[in-house]
Design an enzyme around this catalytic site. Structure first.
Site, PDB file in Angstrom:
ATOM      1  N   ASP A  13      -1.855   2.096 -10.376  1.00  0.00           N
ATOM      2  CA  ASP A  13      -0.569   2.513 -10.944  1.00  0.00           C
ATOM      3  C   ASP A  13      -0.011   3.767 -10.285  1.00  0.00           C
ATOM      4  O   ASP A  13       0.717   4.545 -10.906  1.00  0.00           O
ATOM      5  CB  ASP A  13      -0.672   2.731 -12.467  1.00  0.00           C
ATOM      6  CG  ASP A  13      -1.239   1.505 -13.148  1.00  0.00           C
ATOM      7  OD1 ASP A  13      -0.893   0.397 -12.723  1.00  0.00           O
ATOM      8  OD2 ASP A  13      -2.037   1.662 -14.094  1.00  0.00           O
ATOM      9  N   HIS A  43       2.424  -4.480 -10.592  1.00  0.00           N
ATOM     10  CA  HIS A  43       3.224  -3.587  -9.756  1.00  0.00           C
ATOM     11  C   HIS A  43       4.654  -3.726 -10.222  1.00  0.00           C
ATOM     12  O   HIS A  43       5.169  -4.839 -10.314  1.00  0.00           O
ATOM     13  CB  HIS A  43       3.157  -3.998  -8.287  1.00  0.00           C
ATOM     14  CG  HIS A  43       1.778  -3.977  -7.738  1.00  0.00           C
ATOM     15  ND1 HIS A  43       1.151  -2.814  -7.373  1.00  0.00           N
ATOM     16  CD2 HIS A  43       0.908  -4.966  -7.496  1.00  0.00           C
ATOM     17  CE1 HIS A  43      -0.057  -3.096  -6.931  1.00  0.00           C
ATOM     18  NE2 HIS A  43      -0.234  -4.395  -6.989  1.00  0.00           N
TER      19      HIS A  43
END
Ligand code: GTP
Ligand code: IMP
Ligand code: MG
Length: 339
Positions: A13, A43
Site C-alpha cells: 500500500d 492497487h
C-alpha cells in the site's frame, strides 16, 4: 531501460498503483506484467477524479497500447478476473490481457479456509482472499492451474516467452510487484507475512525473466508507512497521533484501518539493499508537508519536503527519481533524467 520492476519497500500500500499508472502513461511500455502473490493485493489509482481498484490485473491497464500480462507465479481467482474485465471495460482490457497458463487457481475452498481458519484469519490477519491456502496447495502440487479452467481459455498465454521475446526486440517491459518487502515470506517479520517472497527477484521469477534481464528496480516508499494485519511495526504511532497528522487510511481489499508509522530509514535502507534498488519512488509527500501538494517541479518543493527527500537519499543511499505529491496521476515530480 528495456525492463524495470516496481516493488513496494514497506508493508504494501505504498501507492505502487499510482506510480505504475504514471509510468505506464509516460514511458509507454509495450508490455505491463504483474508478478506477486495474487488477489490479496489491492492497487488503486485516481484517473480524472475517478477511483479504480485492481487486485488481479496489472495496474497499468489505462495505457491502451500495452499488452497486460499476469505471470505464472501469480495466483488467479477467476471470479476476480472476470469482475475486473467488466469493471475496466471502458479501457478495452479484454482484448489485450493474457494469463500464463501455469498460474495456480484460487478456488472457493481456499477463500473459505482463509476467512475461517483461526491461525490465518485470527493470528496473522490475512486478507481472506484465499492466497495462502492456494499457495499451500500449489506447494503440495494439488492446486489447479489456469489451463484447467475452461472460461480462462481465451486469455491463456506463455507470459515468460512473450516477455523474453519482447526484450529480444528491444521493447520496454514494466513488471509490477505487489505487497511490500516487510511482508516477504523470506525477509519479512515471519510469521506475520504473506505466502511468498515479495522482493524484486521474486517478481522477475513470477513473470519468467532471469536476473540478467532486469535493468532497473524502482522501490516505492510512502512518507508515513502503513501496515494492515498483525505483526511488528517498530515506528508505529498511536491512532490519535495519526488522526492529528491526518494520515489515517483504510485498506483497498479488506477495508481495515491501516496502522500508521513514522518513516523508518534503517528499514528502508535494508529493503532497498535486498531489492537491489536502482531508484526510489516516494509517495504521499503532501502528507509529510501539506505545502508540497500538487507540486510537479522539484525546485518548487517547500524546504521541509526537500530536506526529507535529501535525508532519504543520504540514509537509504539510492537516488530518488519519482515523487508523488497528490492522488492524481499528474501529481508527480519525475527527476529520473537528472540521475
Ligand atoms: P499499492 O497497494 O502500493 O498500489 O497502494 P494502494 O493503491 O493499495 O494504496 P491506497 O489504497 O491507499 O491507494 C493509494 C491512493 O492514494 C490512490 O487513490 C492514489 O491515487 C493516492 N495517492 C497516491 N500517491 C499519493 C500521494 O502522493 N498523495 C496523496 N494524497 N495520495 C496519493
Ligand atoms: P495474506 O497475503 O492474505 O495471506 O495476508 C498476510 C499478511 O499480509 C496480512 O498481514 C495482510 O494484511 C498482509 N497483506 C497481504 N497483501 C497485502 C497488500 O496488498 N497490502 C497490504 N497488506 C497485505
Ligand atoms: Mg494496496
Amino acid at each position: 531501460m528495456p525492463s524495470y520492476i516496481v516493488v513496494g519497500g514497506q508493508w504494501g500500500d505504498e501507492g505502487k498503483g499510482s506510480v505504475i499508472a504514471y509510468l505506464a502513461m509516460k514511458d509507454r511500455p509495450e508490455i505491463i506484467a504483474r508478478g506477486g502473490v495474487g488477489t490479496n493485493a489491492g492497487h488503486s489509482v485516481f484517473i480524472h477524479g475517478k477511483k479504480y481498484a485492481v487486485r488481479q490485473l496489472p495496474t497499468g491497464f489505462m495505457q491502451r497500447s500495452a499488452r497486460l500480462l499476469v505471470g505464472a507465479g501469480v495466483l488467479v481467482d477467476p471470479e476476480v478476473f472476470f469482475h475486473e474485465l467488466e469493471h475496466l471495460k471502458e479501457f478495452d482490457v479484454a482484448g489485450r490481457v493474457g494469463i500464463d497458463s501455469r498460474c495456480a487457481v484460487i478456488e472457493p475452498k481456499h477463500k473459505e479456509l482463509d476467512r475461517t481458519n483461526g491461525y490465518l484469519h485470527g493470528k496473522i490477519g490475512t486478507t481472506g482472499s484465499g492466497c495462502g491456502p492456494a499457495n499451500a496447495d500449489r506447494a503440495m502440487r494439488t492446486a489447479r492451474q489456469a489451463k484447467d479452467i475452461r472460461e480462462l481459455e481465451p486469455y491463456l498465454t506463455d507470459v515468460a516467452a512473450e516477455i523474453n521475446d519482447a526484450l529480444d526486440e528491444g521493447k520496454l517491459v514494466l513488471v509490477e510487484g505487489t505487497q511490500g518487502f516487510g511482508l516477504s515470506l523470506y525477509y519479512g517479520s515471519y510469521p506475520y507475512v504473506t505466502s511468498k517472497d515479495t522482493s524484486a527477484s521474486a517478481m522477475a521469477s513470477d513473470v519468467g525473466i532471469g536476473p540478467t534481464r532486469v535493468d532497473d528496480v524502482i522501490v516505492v516508499f510512502k512518507s508515513f508507512p502503513t501496515r494492515v494485519g498483525a505483526g511488528p511495526f517498530p515506528t508505529e504511532m498511536s491512532l490519535e497521533e495519526a488522526e492529528r497528522l491526518g494520515v489515517v487510511e483504510y485498506g483497498t481489499v479488506t477495508g481495515r484501518r491501516r496502522r500508521v508509522g513514522w518513516f523508518d530509514f534503517d528499514f528502508a535502507r535494508y529493503s532497498a539493499k535486498v531489492n537491489g534498488a536502482t531508484l526510489l519512488a516516494i509517495t504521499m509527500l503532501d502528507k509529510y508537508d501539506k505545502e508540497a501538494f500538487g507540486v510537479t517541479d522539484y525546485d518548487k518543493l517547500p524546504k521541509k519536503a526537500r530536506e526529507f527527500i535529501e535525508e532519504i537519499e543520504e540514509r537509504v543511499r539510492v537516488p530518488v527519481g519519482l515523487i508523488k505529491t497528490g492522488p492524481e496521476l499528474e501529481h508527480i515530480i519525475d527527476i529520473r533524467e537528472n540521475i
